[in-house]
Design an enzyme around this catalytic site. Structure first.
Site, short mmCIF file in Angstrom:
data_model
loop_
_atom_site.label_atom_id
_atom_site.label_comp_id
_atom_site.label_asym_id
_atom_site.label_seq_id
_atom_site.Cartn_x
_atom_site.Cartn_y
_atom_site.Cartn_z
N PRO A 81 68.34 76.47 -115.17
CA PRO A 81 68.40 75.00 -115.09
C PRO A 81 67.47 74.37 -114.05
CG PRO A 81 70.25 75.97 -113.92
CD PRO A 81 69.47 77.11 -114.49
N GLY A 124 66.67 75.51 -110.60
CA GLY A 124 66.84 75.69 -109.15
C GLY A 124 65.58 76.23 -108.47
N GLU A 179 61.23 76.60 -120.56
CA GLU A 179 62.62 77.01 -120.80
C GLU A 179 62.87 76.94 -122.30
OE1 GLU A 179 65.51 78.18 -119.33
OE2 GLU A 179 66.44 77.82 -121.28
N ASP A 219 59.71 79.70 -126.47
CA ASP A 219 60.10 81.08 -126.23
C ASP A 219 59.02 81.69 -125.33
OD1 ASP A 219 60.52 83.84 -126.31
OD2 ASP A 219 61.43 83.72 -128.30
N CYS A 249 69.09 88.27 -111.39
CA CYS A 249 70.30 88.10 -110.59
C CYS A 249 71.27 89.20 -111.01
CB CYS A 249 70.89 86.72 -110.81
SG CYS A 249 72.25 86.47 -109.71
C1 LIG Z 1 68.22 83.45 -114.95
S1 LIG Z 1 68.00 82.00 -115.82
C2 LIG Z 1 66.76 81.20 -114.86
C3 LIG Z 1 67.32 80.50 -113.65
C4 LIG Z 1 66.33 79.56 -113.02
N1 LIG Z 1 65.13 80.24 -112.60
C5 LIG Z 1 66.92 78.85 -111.83
O1 LIG Z 1 66.70 79.25 -110.69
O2 LIG Z 1 67.62 77.85 -112.04
C6 LIG Z 1 67.12 82.50 -117.22
C7 LIG Z 1 66.75 81.38 -118.16
O3 LIG Z 1 65.92 81.93 -119.17
C8 LIG Z 1 66.15 81.25 -120.38
N2 LIG Z 1 65.63 82.09 -121.47
C9 LIG Z 1 66.27 83.03 -122.18
N3 LIG Z 1 65.44 83.58 -123.08
C10 LIG Z 1 64.25 82.97 -122.92
C11 LIG Z 1 62.99 83.10 -123.56
N4 LIG Z 1 62.81 83.97 -124.55
N5 LIG Z 1 61.99 82.31 -123.16
C12 LIG Z 1 62.17 81.42 -122.16
N6 LIG Z 1 63.34 81.24 -121.52
C13 LIG Z 1 64.36 82.03 -121.89
C14 LIG Z 1 67.64 81.04 -120.36
O4 LIG Z 1 68.00 79.98 -121.23
C15 LIG Z 1 67.90 80.72 -118.90
O5 LIG Z 1 67.87 79.35 -118.68
#
Ligand SMILES: C[S@@+](CC[C@H](N)C(=O)[O-])C[C@H]1O[C@@H](n2cnc3c(N)ncnc32)[C@H](O)[C@@H]1O
Length: 477
Positions: free
Chosen positions: A289, A291, A311, A337, A408
Protein backbone atom coordinates in the site's frame (compact mmCIF):
# COMPACT_ATOMS: atom_id res chain seq x y z
CA UNK A 1 -52.51 -19.99 43.06
CA UNK A 2 -52.47 -16.75 41.12
CA UNK A 3 -49.29 -14.97 40.38
CA UNK A 4 -51.12 -11.66 40.52
CA UNK A 5 -49.09 -9.14 42.58
CA UNK A 6 -51.05 -6.64 44.73
CA UNK A 7 -49.70 -3.92 42.43
CA UNK A 8 -51.56 -5.61 39.58
CA UNK A 9 -48.42 -6.73 37.82
CA UNK A 10 -47.95 -10.42 37.17
CA UNK A 11 -45.47 -11.80 39.69
CA UNK A 12 -42.90 -14.12 38.18
CA UNK A 13 -43.21 -17.82 39.06
CA UNK A 14 -40.91 -18.94 41.92
CA UNK A 15 -38.51 -20.75 39.59
CA UNK A 16 -38.13 -17.55 37.55
CA UNK A 17 -37.67 -15.47 40.70
CA UNK A 18 -34.75 -17.68 41.75
CA UNK A 19 -33.08 -17.74 38.34
CA UNK A 20 -29.86 -15.71 38.28
CA UNK A 21 -30.10 -12.90 35.79
CA UNK A 22 -27.77 -13.46 32.84
CA UNK A 23 -24.56 -11.48 33.25
CA UNK A 24 -24.51 -8.35 31.15
CA UNK A 25 -21.91 -8.71 28.44
CA UNK A 26 -19.42 -5.90 28.69
CA UNK A 27 -19.12 -3.95 25.42
CA UNK A 28 -15.37 -4.70 25.27
CA UNK A 29 -16.00 -8.46 25.43
CA UNK A 30 -18.78 -8.22 22.87
CA UNK A 31 -16.52 -6.34 20.45
CA UNK A 32 -13.75 -8.90 20.96
CA UNK A 33 -16.15 -11.77 20.37
CA UNK A 34 -17.54 -10.20 17.20
CA UNK A 35 -14.06 -9.66 15.77
CA UNK A 36 -12.89 -13.18 16.67
CA UNK A 37 -15.98 -14.65 15.05
CA UNK A 38 -15.60 -12.53 11.90
CA UNK A 39 -11.96 -13.62 11.63
CA UNK A 40 -13.00 -17.27 11.71
CA UNK A 41 -16.20 -17.09 9.70
CA UNK A 42 -15.51 -14.33 7.16
CA UNK A 43 -11.70 -14.35 6.96
CA UNK A 44 -11.73 -10.80 8.38
CA UNK A 45 -8.46 -9.16 9.41
CA UNK A 46 -8.50 -8.32 13.11
CA UNK A 47 -6.20 -5.32 12.70
CA UNK A 48 -8.62 -3.76 10.19
CA UNK A 49 -11.95 -4.78 11.72
CA UNK A 50 -11.19 -4.05 15.36
CA UNK A 51 -10.69 -0.27 14.95
CA UNK A 52 -13.99 -0.06 13.05
CA UNK A 53 -15.85 -1.95 15.78
CA UNK A 54 -14.20 0.11 18.53
CA UNK A 55 -15.26 3.30 16.81
CA UNK A 56 -18.85 2.07 16.37
CA UNK A 57 -19.12 0.91 19.97
CA UNK A 58 -17.75 4.29 21.14
CA UNK A 59 -15.54 2.62 23.72
CA UNK A 60 -13.40 4.80 25.96
CA UNK A 61 -9.63 4.36 25.96
CA UNK A 62 -9.62 1.82 28.78
CA UNK A 63 -12.34 -0.37 27.29
CA UNK A 64 -10.75 -0.12 23.86
CA UNK A 65 -7.46 -1.35 25.33
CA UNK A 66 -9.33 -4.21 27.01
CA UNK A 67 -11.10 -5.18 23.77
CA UNK A 68 -7.77 -5.11 21.94
CA UNK A 69 -6.08 -7.33 24.50
CA UNK A 70 -9.03 -9.75 24.49
CA UNK A 71 -9.08 -9.96 20.69
CA UNK A 72 -5.38 -10.11 19.96
CA UNK A 73 -4.51 -12.32 22.92
CA UNK A 74 -7.26 -14.83 22.14
CA UNK A 75 -6.35 -15.04 18.46
CA UNK A 76 -2.61 -15.37 19.06
CA UNK A 77 -2.92 -18.04 21.73
CA UNK A 78 -5.63 -20.00 19.94
CA UNK A 79 -3.45 -23.09 19.41
CA UNK A 80 -2.54 -23.33 23.09
CA UNK A 81 -6.05 -22.54 24.32
CA UNK A 82 -7.50 -25.24 22.07
CA UNK A 83 -5.19 -27.77 23.71
CA UNK A 84 -6.47 -26.69 27.15
CA UNK A 85 -10.10 -26.78 25.98
CA UNK A 86 -9.65 -30.31 24.62
CA UNK A 87 -8.36 -31.49 27.99
CA UNK A 88 -11.09 -29.74 29.98
CA UNK A 89 -13.93 -30.71 27.62
CA UNK A 90 -12.56 -34.22 27.06
CA UNK A 91 -13.26 -33.97 23.36
CA UNK A 92 -11.46 -32.60 20.29
CA UNK A 93 -12.22 -29.01 19.31
CA UNK A 94 -13.37 -30.31 15.91
CA UNK A 95 -16.43 -31.67 17.75
CA UNK A 96 -17.33 -28.34 19.32
CA UNK A 97 -19.67 -25.91 17.56
CA UNK A 98 -17.44 -23.16 16.14
CA UNK A 99 -19.39 -20.24 17.63
CA UNK A 100 -19.17 -21.89 21.05
CA UNK A 101 -15.48 -22.60 20.54
CA UNK A 102 -14.96 -18.86 20.01
CA UNK A 103 -16.75 -18.18 23.31
CA UNK A 104 -14.55 -20.74 25.07
CA UNK A 105 -11.31 -19.39 23.61
CA UNK A 106 -12.21 -15.88 24.72
CA UNK A 107 -13.10 -17.18 28.17
CA UNK A 108 -9.89 -19.21 28.48
CA UNK A 109 -7.80 -16.19 27.56
CA UNK A 110 -9.36 -14.26 30.44
CA UNK A 111 -8.88 -17.14 32.86
CA UNK A 112 -5.33 -18.12 31.96
CA UNK A 113 -3.70 -14.95 30.70
CA UNK A 114 -5.52 -11.97 32.18
CA UNK A 115 -6.33 -10.85 35.69
CA UNK A 116 -10.07 -11.14 35.13
CA UNK A 117 -12.06 -12.45 38.10
CA UNK A 118 -13.05 -16.06 37.36
CA UNK A 119 -16.76 -15.52 38.03
CA UNK A 120 -16.89 -12.55 35.64
CA UNK A 121 -15.12 -14.45 32.89
CA UNK A 122 -17.32 -17.55 33.33
CA UNK A 123 -20.64 -15.72 33.76
CA UNK A 124 -20.14 -13.45 30.77
CA UNK A 125 -18.99 -16.38 28.65
CA UNK A 126 -22.16 -18.25 29.59
CA UNK A 127 -24.23 -15.22 28.65
CA UNK A 128 -22.46 -15.04 25.30
CA UNK A 129 -23.08 -18.76 24.76
CA UNK A 130 -26.77 -18.20 25.53
CA UNK A 131 -26.90 -15.60 22.77
CA UNK A 132 -25.06 -17.55 20.12
CA UNK A 133 -25.72 -21.17 20.91
CA UNK A 134 -28.32 -23.64 22.11
CA UNK A 135 -29.50 -24.07 25.73
CA UNK A 136 -27.19 -27.06 26.18
CA UNK A 137 -24.28 -24.91 25.02
CA UNK A 138 -24.56 -22.71 28.11
CA UNK A 139 -24.15 -25.71 30.39
CA UNK A 140 -21.24 -26.95 28.32
CA UNK A 141 -19.44 -23.59 28.41
CA UNK A 142 -20.11 -23.27 32.13
CA UNK A 143 -18.74 -26.78 32.76
CA UNK A 144 -15.61 -26.41 30.68
CA UNK A 145 -14.68 -23.00 32.05
CA UNK A 146 -15.37 -23.99 35.63
CA UNK A 147 -13.12 -27.02 35.15
CA UNK A 148 -10.41 -24.67 33.94
CA UNK A 149 -10.81 -22.37 36.96
CA UNK A 150 -10.09 -25.31 39.28
CA UNK A 151 -6.41 -25.43 38.26
CA UNK A 152 -3.75 -22.73 38.06
CA UNK A 153 -2.49 -21.58 34.65
CA UNK A 154 0.87 -23.31 35.32
CA UNK A 155 -0.90 -26.61 36.01
CA UNK A 156 -2.72 -26.41 32.69
CA UNK A 157 0.55 -25.68 30.95
CA UNK A 158 2.14 -28.71 32.59
CA UNK A 159 -0.80 -30.91 31.58
CA UNK A 160 -0.72 -29.75 27.97
CA UNK A 161 3.02 -30.35 27.81
CA UNK A 162 2.81 -33.76 29.48
CA UNK A 163 1.98 -35.69 26.31
CA UNK A 164 5.11 -36.94 24.51
CA UNK A 165 5.90 -34.68 21.59
CA UNK A 166 8.72 -33.69 19.29
CA UNK A 167 10.60 -30.54 20.22
CA UNK A 168 8.85 -28.55 17.48
CA UNK A 169 5.43 -29.80 18.60
CA UNK A 170 6.23 -28.79 22.17
CA UNK A 171 7.30 -25.32 21.06
CA UNK A 172 4.27 -25.10 18.81
CA UNK A 173 1.96 -25.59 21.80
CA UNK A 174 3.94 -23.62 24.31
CA UNK A 175 4.21 -20.53 22.08
CA UNK A 176 1.01 -21.09 20.09
CA UNK A 177 2.47 -21.26 16.57
CA UNK A 178 1.66 -23.93 13.97
CA UNK A 179 4.38 -26.60 13.80
CA UNK A 180 5.31 -25.78 10.20
CA UNK A 181 6.06 -22.17 11.17
CA UNK A 182 8.17 -23.29 14.14
CA UNK A 183 10.11 -25.49 11.72
CA UNK A 184 10.55 -22.67 9.19
CA UNK A 185 11.82 -20.30 11.90
CA UNK A 186 14.19 -22.97 13.23
CA UNK A 187 15.67 -23.45 9.75
CA UNK A 188 16.02 -19.71 9.14
CA UNK A 189 17.78 -19.18 12.46
CA UNK A 190 19.98 -22.23 11.89
CA UNK A 191 21.07 -20.75 8.56
CA UNK A 192 22.73 -17.97 10.50
CA UNK A 193 23.99 -20.16 13.36
CA UNK A 194 21.42 -18.88 15.86
CA UNK A 195 19.05 -21.82 16.32
CA UNK A 196 19.20 -21.38 20.08
CA UNK A 197 17.20 -18.15 19.69
CA UNK A 198 14.08 -19.98 18.53
CA UNK A 199 12.17 -19.72 21.83
CA UNK A 200 12.97 -16.03 22.14
CA UNK A 201 11.65 -15.47 18.62
CA UNK A 202 8.42 -17.38 19.23
CA UNK A 203 7.89 -15.52 22.46
CA UNK A 204 8.47 -12.14 20.78
CA UNK A 205 5.74 -12.96 18.27
CA UNK A 206 3.22 -13.06 21.10
CA UNK A 207 3.64 -9.42 22.07
CA UNK A 208 2.33 -6.41 20.22
CA UNK A 209 5.23 -4.44 18.74
CA UNK A 210 6.06 -0.94 19.85
CA UNK A 211 4.74 1.64 17.43
CA UNK A 212 7.54 2.99 15.26
CA UNK A 213 7.15 6.12 13.18
CA UNK A 214 9.10 7.44 10.23
CA UNK A 215 9.81 11.12 9.61
CA UNK A 216 9.90 11.43 5.83
CA UNK A 217 13.28 12.98 4.96
CA UNK A 218 13.05 16.52 3.66
CA UNK A 219 9.46 17.09 4.80
CA UNK A 220 9.52 16.09 8.47
CA UNK A 221 12.10 16.14 11.23
CA UNK A 222 12.76 13.24 13.56
CA UNK A 223 12.32 15.69 16.45
CA UNK A 224 8.65 15.99 15.42
CA UNK A 225 7.98 12.30 16.10
CA UNK A 226 10.35 11.48 18.90
CA UNK A 227 8.49 9.76 21.74
CA UNK A 228 9.80 8.71 25.09
CA UNK A 229 12.28 6.31 23.55
CA UNK A 230 14.59 7.03 20.65
CA UNK A 231 14.75 4.49 17.85
CA UNK A 232 17.73 2.17 17.97
CA UNK A 233 18.60 1.64 14.34
CA UNK A 234 16.76 3.71 11.74
CA UNK A 235 18.05 7.28 11.49
CA UNK A 236 14.61 8.52 10.42
CA UNK A 237 12.54 6.73 13.06
CA UNK A 238 10.84 7.72 16.29
CA UNK A 239 9.13 5.46 18.78
CA UNK A 240 5.63 6.35 19.91
CA UNK A 241 5.23 6.76 23.65
CA UNK A 242 1.87 5.01 23.57
CA UNK A 243 -0.44 7.88 22.61
CA UNK A 244 -2.39 8.02 19.39
CA UNK A 245 0.25 8.78 16.70
CA UNK A 246 -2.43 10.47 14.56
CA UNK A 247 -2.49 13.29 17.09
CA UNK A 248 1.05 14.31 16.12
CA UNK A 249 0.80 17.15 13.58
CA UNK A 250 3.46 15.59 11.31
CA UNK A 251 1.50 12.31 11.20
CA UNK A 252 -1.81 14.09 10.73
CA UNK A 253 -0.32 15.94 7.76
CA UNK A 254 1.17 12.74 6.25
CA UNK A 255 4.77 13.99 6.60
CA UNK A 256 5.40 11.24 9.13
CA UNK A 257 3.84 7.78 9.21
CA UNK A 258 3.60 4.67 11.29
CA UNK A 259 6.20 2.29 9.86
CA UNK A 260 8.18 -0.58 11.31
CA UNK A 261 11.89 0.18 11.64
CA UNK A 262 12.69 -2.94 9.61
CA UNK A 263 10.68 -1.58 6.68
CA UNK A 264 12.50 1.72 6.97
CA UNK A 265 15.86 -0.02 6.87
CA UNK A 266 14.80 -2.04 3.81
CA UNK A 267 14.01 1.15 1.89
CA UNK A 268 17.12 2.97 3.15
CA UNK A 269 19.35 0.00 2.24
CA UNK A 270 18.46 0.78 -1.36
CA UNK A 271 18.31 4.57 -1.30
CA UNK A 272 21.58 4.84 0.67
CA UNK A 273 23.44 1.90 -0.89
CA UNK A 274 25.68 4.44 -2.61
CA UNK A 275 25.62 8.20 -3.20
CA UNK A 276 22.74 9.32 -5.40
CA UNK A 277 23.54 10.72 -8.85
CA UNK A 278 21.03 13.41 -9.86
CA UNK A 279 18.81 12.18 -12.69
CA UNK A 280 18.71 8.58 -11.50
CA UNK A 281 15.51 6.59 -12.15
CA UNK A 282 14.11 4.34 -9.43
CA UNK A 283 11.31 1.78 -9.49
CA UNK A 284 9.23 0.31 -6.67
CA UNK A 285 7.98 -2.84 -8.40
CA UNK A 286 5.40 -4.04 -5.81
CA UNK A 287 4.50 -0.85 -4.02
CA UNK A 288 1.07 -1.35 -2.42
CA UNK A 289 0.00 0.00 0.00
CA UNK A 290 2.90 2.42 -0.31
CA UNK A 291 4.77 2.52 3.00
CA UNK A 292 8.22 2.02 1.50
CA UNK A 293 7.32 3.87 -1.71
CA UNK A 294 6.68 7.09 0.17
CA UNK A 295 9.98 6.82 2.07
CA UNK A 296 11.81 6.10 -1.18
CA UNK A 297 9.96 9.00 -2.83
CA UNK A 298 11.10 11.37 -0.08
CA UNK A 299 14.70 10.19 -0.49
CA UNK A 300 14.34 10.43 -4.27
CA UNK A 301 13.01 13.99 -4.11
CA UNK A 302 16.02 15.08 -2.03
CA UNK A 303 18.40 13.52 -4.54
CA UNK A 304 16.79 14.79 -7.74
CA UNK A 305 15.65 11.29 -8.67
CA UNK A 306 12.54 10.16 -10.58
CA UNK A 307 10.63 7.37 -8.83
CA UNK A 308 8.02 5.18 -10.50
CA UNK A 309 5.80 3.03 -8.30
CA UNK A 310 3.95 -0.06 -9.54
CA UNK A 311 1.26 -2.23 -7.97
CA UNK A 312 -0.84 -4.96 -9.55
CA UNK A 313 -4.02 -4.45 -7.51
CA UNK A 314 -5.93 -1.28 -8.47
CA UNK A 315 -7.27 -0.65 -4.94
CA UNK A 316 -3.78 -0.95 -3.48
CA UNK A 317 -2.38 1.24 -6.24
CA UNK A 318 -4.84 3.89 -5.10
CA UNK A 319 -3.46 3.58 -1.58
CA UNK A 320 0.00 4.18 -3.02
CA UNK A 321 -1.24 7.31 -4.81
CA UNK A 322 -2.83 8.54 -1.58
CA UNK A 323 0.38 7.98 0.37
CA UNK A 324 2.49 9.76 -2.26
CA UNK A 325 0.25 12.86 -2.33
CA UNK A 326 2.22 14.34 0.54
CA UNK A 327 5.17 14.96 -1.79
CA UNK A 328 5.30 18.23 -3.74
CA UNK A 329 5.64 16.25 -6.99
CA UNK A 330 4.04 12.83 -6.43
CA UNK A 331 5.64 10.01 -8.45
CA UNK A 332 3.79 8.18 -11.21
CA UNK A 333 1.93 5.02 -10.15
CA UNK A 334 1.56 2.16 -12.65
CA UNK A 335 -0.98 -0.62 -12.21
CA UNK A 336 0.62 -3.65 -13.84
CA UNK A 337 1.82 -7.14 -13.25
CA UNK A 338 5.44 -6.58 -12.25
CA UNK A 339 6.43 -9.75 -14.11
CA UNK A 340 5.61 -8.02 -17.37
CA UNK A 341 7.38 -4.78 -16.53
CA UNK A 342 10.84 -6.36 -16.79
CA UNK A 343 10.71 -6.63 -20.58
CA UNK A 344 8.62 -3.47 -21.05
CA UNK A 345 11.05 -1.32 -19.08
CA UNK A 346 14.22 -3.33 -19.71
CA UNK A 347 17.45 -1.63 -18.64
CA UNK A 348 15.75 1.60 -17.47
CA UNK A 349 16.31 1.84 -13.73
CA UNK A 350 19.29 2.67 -11.51
CA UNK A 351 17.62 1.27 -8.40
CA UNK A 352 14.68 -1.06 -7.90
CA UNK A 353 12.88 -2.08 -4.75
CA UNK A 354 11.28 -5.50 -4.97
CA UNK A 355 9.33 -5.83 -1.73
CA UNK A 356 7.86 -9.12 -2.81
CA UNK A 357 4.44 -10.55 -1.99
CA UNK A 358 5.18 -13.16 0.70
CA UNK A 359 3.71 -15.23 3.52
CA UNK A 360 4.27 -12.37 5.96
CA UNK A 361 5.62 -14.78 8.57
CA UNK A 362 7.91 -11.99 9.75
CA UNK A 363 5.00 -9.82 10.90
CA UNK A 364 3.01 -12.26 13.02
CA UNK A 365 3.20 -9.83 15.95
CA UNK A 366 0.90 -7.40 14.18
CA UNK A 367 -1.56 -9.80 12.59
CA UNK A 368 -2.66 -12.11 15.37
CA UNK A 369 -4.68 -14.51 13.22
CA UNK A 370 -2.17 -14.72 10.36
CA UNK A 371 -0.27 -17.67 11.83
CA UNK A 372 -3.41 -19.84 11.67
CA UNK A 373 -4.50 -18.64 8.27
CA UNK A 374 -1.25 -19.15 6.36
CA UNK A 375 -0.66 -22.64 5.10
CA UNK A 376 2.54 -24.42 4.11
CA UNK A 377 1.03 -24.97 0.68
CA UNK A 378 1.11 -21.16 0.14
CA UNK A 379 4.90 -21.19 0.11
CA UNK A 380 5.74 -22.87 -3.24
CA UNK A 381 3.38 -20.58 -5.19
CA UNK A 382 4.81 -17.52 -3.52
CA UNK A 383 8.40 -18.67 -4.12
CA UNK A 384 7.59 -19.11 -7.81
CA UNK A 385 6.04 -15.62 -8.02
CA UNK A 386 8.96 -14.10 -6.10
CA UNK A 387 11.41 -15.76 -8.49
CA UNK A 388 9.59 -14.42 -11.55
CA UNK A 389 9.36 -10.93 -10.07
CA UNK A 390 13.06 -10.98 -9.19
CA UNK A 391 13.97 -12.02 -12.73
CA UNK A 392 11.78 -9.22 -14.10
CA UNK A 393 13.29 -6.69 -11.69
CA UNK A 394 16.84 -7.58 -12.67
CA UNK A 395 15.88 -7.19 -16.35
CA UNK A 396 14.58 -3.68 -15.63
CA UNK A 397 17.91 -2.66 -14.06
CA UNK A 398 20.42 -0.54 -15.97
CA UNK A 399 23.93 -1.96 -16.12
CA UNK A 400 25.47 -1.09 -12.73
CA UNK A 401 21.99 -0.71 -11.21
CA UNK A 402 21.06 -2.05 -7.76
CA UNK A 403 18.00 -4.05 -6.74
CA UNK A 404 16.87 -4.62 -3.17
CA UNK A 405 15.03 -7.92 -2.78
CA UNK A 406 12.96 -7.69 0.40
CA UNK A 407 10.46 -9.98 2.11
CA UNK A 408 8.59 -9.65 5.35
CA UNK A 409 9.22 -13.33 5.90
CA UNK A 410 12.30 -15.18 7.08
CA UNK A 411 11.17 -18.46 5.42
CA UNK A 412 14.27 -19.70 3.57
CA UNK A 413 12.16 -20.74 0.55
CA UNK A 414 11.16 -17.07 0.16
CA UNK A 415 14.51 -15.50 0.97
CA UNK A 416 17.90 -17.10 0.33
CA UNK A 417 16.48 -19.86 -1.91
CA UNK A 418 14.81 -17.35 -4.25
CA UNK A 419 17.92 -15.20 -4.53
CA UNK A 420 20.13 -18.28 -4.95
CA UNK A 421 18.00 -19.82 -7.68
CA UNK A 422 17.82 -16.60 -9.70
CA UNK A 423 21.54 -15.88 -9.39
CA UNK A 424 22.36 -19.38 -10.62
CA UNK A 425 20.97 -18.37 -14.02
CA UNK A 426 22.32 -14.79 -14.12
CA UNK A 427 26.02 -14.43 -14.64
CA UNK A 428 25.60 -10.65 -14.97
CA UNK A 429 24.38 -10.08 -11.38
CA UNK A 430 26.31 -10.22 -8.11
CA UNK A 431 25.41 -9.86 -4.46
CA UNK A 432 26.28 -6.64 -2.67
CA UNK A 433 27.09 -6.70 1.01
CA UNK A 434 23.80 -5.49 2.54
CA UNK A 435 25.34 -5.92 6.00
CA UNK A 436 28.03 -3.39 5.16
CA UNK A 437 25.57 -1.03 3.48
CA UNK A 438 23.30 -1.02 6.52
CA UNK A 439 26.23 -0.56 8.88
CA UNK A 440 26.64 2.84 7.20
CA UNK A 441 22.93 3.60 7.65
CA UNK A 442 21.97 2.52 11.17
CA UNK A 443 22.54 4.60 14.29
CA UNK A 444 23.97 1.62 16.16
CA UNK A 445 25.42 -1.57 14.64
CA UNK A 446 22.87 -4.29 13.90
CA UNK A 447 23.67 -7.54 15.71
CA UNK A 448 23.46 -10.00 12.81
CA UNK A 449 23.91 -13.75 12.43
CA UNK A 450 26.71 -15.63 10.69
CA UNK A 451 25.21 -15.80 7.19
CA UNK A 452 28.18 -15.40 4.85
CA UNK A 453 26.27 -14.14 1.81
CA UNK A 454 25.93 -10.49 2.87
CA UNK A 455 22.14 -10.67 3.17
CA UNK A 456 20.45 -9.11 6.20
CA UNK A 457 17.81 -10.93 8.22
CA UNK A 458 16.17 -8.80 10.90
CA UNK A 459 14.28 -10.39 13.79
CA UNK A 460 11.60 -9.28 16.27
CA UNK A 461 13.41 -10.79 19.26
CA UNK A 462 16.82 -9.41 18.37
CA UNK A 463 16.11 -6.08 16.70
CA UNK A 464 12.55 -5.31 17.80
CA UNK A 465 11.60 -5.11 14.11
CA UNK A 466 9.53 -7.33 11.87
CA UNK A 467 11.57 -10.23 10.45
CA UNK A 468 12.51 -8.46 7.22
CA UNK A 469 14.95 -10.06 4.81
CA UNK A 470 17.07 -7.70 2.70
CA UNK A 471 19.35 -8.73 -0.17
CA UNK A 472 21.12 -6.21 -2.42
CA UNK A 473 21.97 -7.31 -5.96
CA UNK A 474 23.94 -5.37 -8.56
CA UNK A 475 23.91 -5.78 -12.31
CA UNK A 476 27.37 -5.68 -13.91
CA UNK A 477 28.41 -2.50 -15.73
C1 LIG B 1 4.77 -6.95 0.54
S1 LIG B 1 3.61 -6.04 -0.32
C2 LIG B 1 4.49 -4.54 -0.61
C3 LIG B 1 4.47 -3.62 0.58
C4 LIG B 1 4.93 -2.23 0.23
N1 LIG B 1 6.26 -2.21 -0.30
C5 LIG B 1 4.88 -1.31 1.43
O1 LIG B 1 5.90 -1.08 2.08
O2 LIG B 1 3.79 -0.80 1.72
C6 LIG B 1 3.60 -6.77 -1.89
C7 LIG B 1 2.67 -6.11 -2.87
O3 LIG B 1 2.88 -6.74 -4.13
C8 LIG B 1 1.67 -6.78 -4.84
N2 LIG B 1 1.80 -7.77 -5.91
C9 LIG B 1 1.51 -9.08 -5.88
N3 LIG B 1 1.78 -9.65 -7.06
C10 LIG B 1 2.27 -8.67 -7.85
C11 LIG B 1 2.72 -8.64 -9.19
N4 LIG B 1 2.73 -9.74 -9.94
N5 LIG B 1 3.13 -7.47 -9.70
C12 LIG B 1 3.12 -6.36 -8.94
N6 LIG B 1 2.70 -6.32 -7.66
C13 LIG B 1 2.29 -7.48 -7.12
C14 LIG B 1 0.66 -7.09 -3.77
O4 LIG B 1 -0.64 -6.70 -4.17
C15 LIG B 1 1.19 -6.27 -2.59
O5 LIG B 1 0.58 -5.02 -2.56
Amino acid sequence: MSNQHPSGRIRPARSEQNRVAPARIQPARRVAYEVITAVRRDDAYANLLLPVKLERARLGAQDAALATELTYGTLRQQGYYDAVIELAAKRPTSEIDEAILDVLRLGVHQLLSMRVAAHAAVDESVSLAREVGSRSATGFVNGVLRTITRSEPDEWRARVMAAPRTDDERLSLEFSHPVWIVRAFRQALAAEGREEELEALLEADNFAPKVSLVALPGIAKVSEIRGERASKYSPVAGVSDGGDPALLPAVHEGRARVQDEGSQLAALALSRARPIEPGERWLDLCAGPGGKAVLLAAEAALGGVTLVANEITPARAQLVRNALKVLPEPPQVLVQDGRELGEQLAGQFDRILLDAPCTGLGALRRRPEARWRKQPKDVPDLSALQTQLLEAGLTALKPGGILAYVTCSPHLAETRAVVGSVLKNRTDVRRLDAVEVLSGVTKTPLPLGDGDDGHVQLWPHRHGTDAMFIALLQRDE
